[in-house]
Design a protein around this motif. Structure first.
Motif: not given
Length: 194
Positions: A11-25
């Motif tokens: 399982r990919i380790k979850m980041k503590k913070f993510k940018t909006a770009k990382e989850s944009r769809v």
């Protein structure tokens, strides 16, 4: 018969913070006659269904978890969508709480013959991440990278606070009839209290 079972699931380790770009769809779909209402335009319910799907995809991508829709804020249909047009939906994370995310969804249509595009709808979906047992799950925070991201975060927080204040203000225990009689003036309403 050969049978293969993985020994380790990575399982990919979850980041503590993510940018909006990382989850944009975004998705684009052709509007078909089966999507139309009695007036010949694309049915608003079909668009809402697509909006909910893309909000789910965006929130799930951000949280790396199954998400459910908790609420939808402000759905305004600005322009009708015609059968035969391409509809593009774009979603990004605007706000993160502990277990919830506000996903901003923008809907645009494009006439394939003329290339003309129209902004048809913008809406905000509050999505909540769930674990395998249906319990709320903590989500990564939002890493804001620009002024527009800060504006969206602040607007979402303000919307959340005003909804909470409004719900509290109009709760049955706090509502005082005499304080609100003036709001009926000039309205298309008849008051007939027992």
């Amino acid at each position: 018969m050969f049978s293969w079972k993985p020994r380790h699931i990575y399982r990919i380790k979850m980041k503590k913070f993510k940018t909006a770009k990382e989850s944009r769809v975004s998705i684009t779909e052709l509007m078909l006659p089966s999507h139309s209402n009695f007036g010949g335009k694309v049915h608003g319910g079909h668009i809402l269904n697509l909006m909910d799907q893309i909000a789910f995809a965006c929130a799930s991508k951000h949280s790396q978890a199954y998400c459910v829709t908790a609420s939808v804020n402000r759905v305004n249909f600005l322009n009708p969508i015609e059968v035969g047009e391409l509809v593009t939906l774009k979603a990004s994370i605007n706000y993160t709480g502990r277990t919830s995310m506000v996903v901003g969804v923008r809907v645009e249509s494009e006439n394939v013959k003329t290339g003309e595009t129209k902004h048809c709808n913008s809406s905000y979906f509050t999505m909540v991440a769930k674990d395998d047992n249906g319990k709320n799950l903590a989500v990564p925070g939002l890493q804001i990278e620009d002024v527009n991201g800060l504006r969206r975060f602040a607007r979402s927080k303000e919307r959340k606070l005003s909804a909470s204040d409004r719900d509290s203000k109009y709760s049955p225990r706090k509502f005082k009839v005499n304080e609100y009689l003036h709001v009926l003036e000039g309205e298309n309403v008849k008051l007939d209290l027992d």
